[in-house]
Design a protein around this motif. Structure first.
Motif: not given
Length: 153
Positions: A117-141
């Motif tokens: 039902h529409v009463s159980m839903l809420q519009k999602y507002r995109t926020d850049s802080s919700h997305v994790l950027d994995y490309t900046t992490v340098q992994l070792d062996e």
């Protein structure tokens, strides 16, 4: 014990006048109460209309799903009152009815009905802080990484 005759005696005309006044005052009170009962629902409707909001979602839009915590019942993989109030973001697949939407739920929520039902839903507002950027992490062996502080709080 005997009463004096003047206290016990009444005139029939006085009784009729007193009776009609009683009925008239009673009818006035009944009309007053009926008016109040008619205005109460309209007042309650105006209060409800202030909180009401027309929601509609477009197919492909992201929404959050409201999850109300209940005591001793497991809801969406969490138990207890510290569980999340909203879960998501889920994509709207289709509008089933005027106030019902079908959502694309992940396989972990397979036992849950897809239409909400529409009463159980809420519009999602995109926020850049919700997305994790994995490309900046340098992994070792050993698949570990070195933490660097971002800010001192």
């Amino acid at each position: 014990m005997s009463f004096p005759h003047r206290l016990v005696r009444f005139e029939p005309t006085e009784a009729r006048l007193y009776g009609t006044d009683l009925v008239k005052s009673f009818m006035d009170k009944v009309k007053f109460i009926q008016e109040r009962l008619r205005t109460a629902p309209s007042r309650q409707k105006s209060y409800a209309d202030q909180k009401a909001r027309d929601l509609s979602f477009i197919v492909g839009e992201k929404v959050l799903l409201k999850v109300s915590p209940m005591k001793d019942i497991m809801r969406f993989e969490k138990r207890g009152k510290l569980s999340l109030r909203f879960k998501g973001s889920f994509e709207v697949l289709e509008r089933v009815r005027e106030v019902a939407y079908m959502l694309a739920l992940p396989p972990s929520l397979l036992g849950v009905l897809l239409v909400f039902h529409v009463s159980m839903l809420q519009k999602y507002r995109t926020d850049s802080s919700h997305v994790l950027d994995y490309t900046t992490v340098q992994l070792d062996e050993s698949l570990g990484y070195e933490e660097e502080p971002v800010a001192i709080v």
